[in-house]
Design an enzyme around this catalytic site. Structure first.
Site, PDB file in Angstrom:
ATOM      1  N   GLU A 274       1.038  -1.143  -0.194  1.00 54.67           N
ATOM      2  CA  GLU A 274      -0.024   0.178  -0.238  1.00 54.67           C
ATOM      3  C   GLU A 274       0.775   1.639  -0.030  1.00 54.67           C
ATOM      4  OE1 GLU A 274      -2.618  -0.458   3.001  1.00 54.67           O
ATOM      5  OE2 GLU A 274      -3.281  -2.451   2.722  1.00 54.67           O
TER       6      GLU A 274
ATOM      7  N   GLU B 285      -5.537 -10.966   0.034  1.00 60.22           N
ATOM      8  CA  GLU B 285      -7.172 -10.257   0.757  1.00 60.22           C
ATOM      9  C   GLU B 285      -8.391 -10.406   0.760  1.00 60.22           C
ATOM     10  OE1 GLU B 285      -5.582  -6.673   2.790  1.00 60.22           O
ATOM     11  OE2 GLU B 285      -3.328  -7.825   2.543  1.00 60.22           O
TER      12      GLU B 285
HETATM   13  O1  G3I Z   1      -2.043  -6.395  19.724  1.00 59.69           O
HETATM   14  C1  G3I Z   1      -2.845  -6.388  19.524  1.00 59.69           C
HETATM   15  C2  G3I Z   1      -4.025  -6.832  21.721  1.00 59.69           C
HETATM   16  O2  G3I Z   1      -2.140  -6.552  22.120  1.00 59.69           O
HETATM   17  C3  G3I Z   1      -4.936  -6.429  21.502  1.00 59.69           C
HETATM   18  O3  G3I Z   1      -4.847  -6.489  22.660  1.00 59.69           O
HETATM   19  C4  G3I Z   1      -6.341  -6.108  20.329  1.00 59.69           C
HETATM   20  C5  G3I Z   1      -7.391  -5.920  21.506  1.00 59.69           C
HETATM   21  O4  G3I Z   1      -7.425  -4.271  21.231  1.00 59.69           O
HETATM   22  O5  G3I Z   1      -5.802  -4.865  19.529  1.00 59.69           O
HETATM   23  C6  G3I Z   1      -4.165  -5.917  18.840  1.00 59.69           C
HETATM   24  O6  G3I Z   1      -3.794  -4.996  17.572  1.00 59.69           O
HETATM   25  C7  G3I Z   1      -5.163  -5.399  16.722  1.00 59.69           C
HETATM   26  C8  G3I Z   1      -4.253  -5.540  15.905  1.00 59.69           C
HETATM   27  O7  G3I Z   1      -5.354  -6.353  14.016  1.00 59.69           O
HETATM   28  C9  G3I Z   1      -3.885  -7.960  16.259  1.00 59.69           C
HETATM   29  O8  G3I Z   1      -5.114  -8.589  16.240  1.00 59.69           O
HETATM   30  C10 G3I Z   1      -5.366  -4.220  16.158  1.00 59.69           C
HETATM   31  O9  G3I Z   1      -5.708  -3.906  17.232  1.00 59.69           O
HETATM   32  C11 G3I Z   1      -6.212  -4.124  15.040  1.00 59.69           C
HETATM   33  O10 G3I Z   1      -6.136  -2.557  14.462  1.00 59.69           O
HETATM   34  C12 G3I Z   1      -5.587  -4.494  14.221  1.00 59.69           C
HETATM   35  O11 G3I Z   1      -5.664  -5.189  12.647  1.00 59.69           O
HETATM   36  C13 G3I Z   1      -5.547  -5.022  11.904  1.00 59.69           C
HETATM   37  C14 G3I Z   1      -5.193  -4.006  10.411  1.00 59.69           C
HETATM   38  O12 G3I Z   1      -4.506  -5.060   9.659  1.00 59.69           O
HETATM   39  C15 G3I Z   1      -3.928  -3.431  11.385  1.00 59.69           C
HETATM   40  O13 G3I Z   1      -4.470  -3.028  10.322  1.00 59.69           O
HETATM   41  C16 G3I Z   1      -6.401  -6.527  11.070  1.00 59.69           C
HETATM   42  O14 G3I Z   1      -6.033  -7.553  11.933  1.00 59.69           O
HETATM   43  C17 G3I Z   1      -5.635  -7.147   9.329  1.00 59.69           C
HETATM   44  O15 G3I Z   1      -6.866  -8.120   9.046  1.00 59.69           O
HETATM   45  C18 G3I Z   1      -5.540  -5.311   8.565  1.00 59.69           C
HETATM   46  O16 G3I Z   1      -5.045  -6.251   7.740  1.00 59.69           O
HETATM   47  C19 G3I Z   1      -4.284  -5.649   6.702  1.00 59.69           C
HETATM   48  C20 G3I Z   1      -3.520  -5.699   5.898  1.00 59.69           C
HETATM   49  O17 G3I Z   1      -1.902  -6.274   6.508  1.00 59.69           O
HETATM   50  C21 G3I Z   1      -2.787  -5.005   4.856  1.00 59.69           C
HETATM   51  N1  G3I Z   1      -4.300  -4.667   4.202  1.00 59.69           N
HETATM   52  C22 G3I Z   1      -5.187  -4.483   4.629  1.00 59.69           C
HETATM   53  C23 G3I Z   1      -6.084  -5.140   6.066  1.00 59.69           C
HETATM   54  C24 G3I Z   1      -7.032  -5.357   6.524  1.00 59.69           C
HETATM   55  O18 G3I Z   1      -6.725  -3.390   7.001  1.00 59.69           O
END
Ligand code: G3I
Length: 385
Positions: A164, A269
């Site tokens: 991205e 994705e």
């Molecule tokens: O690690 C913390 C954990 O310690 C905490 O307890 C929990 C609850 O708040 O949050 C956890 O972090 C989360 C992380 O995923 C791991 O689960 C973040 O809040 C959350 O924002 C994060 O979201 C991920 C997102 O990328 C972040 O930008 C999604 O799971 C993931 O599916 C998404 O994937 C991205 C690709 O990497 C790139 N393309 C877009 C796609 C969607 O955004």
């Protein structure tokens, strides 16, 4: 016993041991194939079929999820564990606990293993966002890429090297990388990855690549890398789509255009949201988040049959396009193993109930699953008659 026979015996016994390879629909607690077979078997002559796996599954805390992945998929992507903030939390310290488990799971089950992602503007550790000069940024970038790619050389099949890097109009996204290295950081990342592992496939991954301006920008980027002799093998075309869009013809133009440059297309994705988007958002612009009204969460308790059918039809439409261009497409990866763990339950509005994938919250195959298998059988039968 030769290694390959041994591997077959192990895999066959895993298959028998795990789910008996019986027929019938998936039930809670048991995992069985639908009458038509598993995704990876049905599409084995077309492209790999993958799934993004989360921390729970990698840690072995989702046994049904593990069984589902082994049964239906032949490729995996790490949803989060390989991102810079988790794997390289401090300048001189790395955490490989989860990523080694991820790689081991892939090797043990003979899966195509994707690394996601070496360089991305999101989910970065604080020390990186505090960089103040180009020399230090270049040092961090080189150390990060060298360490990760070298560690998994010969084990991992493809890297999402840069994720991205483009804005919706095709210009370069401003990030901590572009701020201190300009657009050179993209070529640097690919060159460093190729030097650390000359065999692994190197991919540029992005969303909304169906948009003409973004498609043109990727073509320009690829030509620049190729002109400099920098290795790039594929384009990751993220499939964060909806019931209504994007238009199939625009997706098709991008698949053909990227392939015409000699690159393989990876549909990465893939998920299809069934919920209304408050601002008719497209793709996965992660920096946006909204507090919406309940109208934005219409299927809190269950999904209506009409929407279930619309999802099945939309998946059939996109898979008809993928099968038409299976010569250009190496892999189709779903972004999650079932509706329960989809990131779309919390984006762009937290706490919603979405239904974007092929397996429901009870790990049961949805009619969308059967619809794409039925499509393949229908197309295959045309060739047989
Ligand atoms: O690690 C913390 C954990 O310690 C905490 O307890 C929990 C609850 O708040 O949050 C956890 O972090 C989360 C992380 O995923 C791991 O689960 C973040 O809040 C959350 O924002 C994060 O979201 C991920 C997102 O990328 C972040 O930008 C999604 O799971 C993931 O599916 C998404 O994937 C991205 C690709 O990497 C790139 N393309 C877009 C796609 C969607 O955004």
């Amino acid at each position: 016993m030769t290694a390959s026979i041994k591997k077959f015996v192990v895999l066959f016994s895993i298959c028998i041991g795990l789910f008996g390879c019986g027929n019938g629909y998936r039930q809670q607690g048991k995992v069985e194939t639908t009458p038509m077979g598993h995704l990876k078997d049905v599409f084995k002559h077309d492209f790999l079929v993958g799934a993004a796996v989360n921390e729970q599954l990698i840690a072995g805390k989702d046994s049904l999820g593990l069984t589902l992945v082994i049964g239906d998929y032949n490729a995996i992507s790490p949803e989060n564990v390989m991102k810079w903030m988790y794997i390289h939390p401090e300048p001189e310290s790395f955490y490989f606990g989860m990523t080694d488990k991820y790689i081991d799971f892939g090797l043990k089950n003979n899966l195509y293993i994707v690394g996601h992602t070496l360089v991305w503007h999101s989910q970065l550790p604080d020390y990186l966002n505090e960089v103040k000069d180009s020399f230090l940024m270049a040092q961090y970038l080189e150390n990060h890429i060298n360490t990760l790619v070298t560690r998994y050389e010969g084990k991992l099949d493809a890297w999402d090297v840069v994720n991205e890097a483009l804005n919706e109009d095709g210009t370069l996204r401003r990030s901590i990388f572009s701020k201190y290295l300009g657009d050179n950081y993209i070529g640097m990342a690919f060159a460093l990855a190729a030097k650390a592992d000359p065999e692994v496939k190197l991919i540029y991954n992005d969303y909304n690549l169906w948009k003409p301006l973004k498609r043109k920008a990727v073509l320009r980027l690829v030509r620049q890398l190729q002109a400099k002799g920098i290795k790039i093998d594929g384009i990751g075309l993220q499939g964060h789509w909806s019931l209504k869009g994007p238009p199939l013809e625009e997706i098709e133009k991008s698949i053909v255009a990227f392939s015409d440059l000699g690159l393989k297309v990876h549909i990465t994705e893939l998920d299809i949201t069934v919920l209304p988007n408050p601002w008719d958002l497209e793709g996965a612009e992660i920096s946006q988040n909204f507090d919406g009204s309940s109208i934005m969460n219409p299927y809190k308790d269950r999904i209506p049959d009409s929407i279930q059918n619309a999802l099945a039809n939309r998946y059939q439409d996109v898979f008809r396009l993928f099968l038409k261009h299976s010569d250009k497409i190496d892999r189709v990866t779903f972004w999650g193993i079932n509706d329960q763990v989809s990131w779309l339950n919390d984006w762009p509005i937290k706490g919603r109930t979405n239904y974007p994938l092929l397996f429901d919250r009870k790990y049961k195959a949805k009619i969308a699953y059967d619809s794409i298998i039925a499509l393949k059988k229908e197309i295959a039968s045309l060739y047989l008659n």
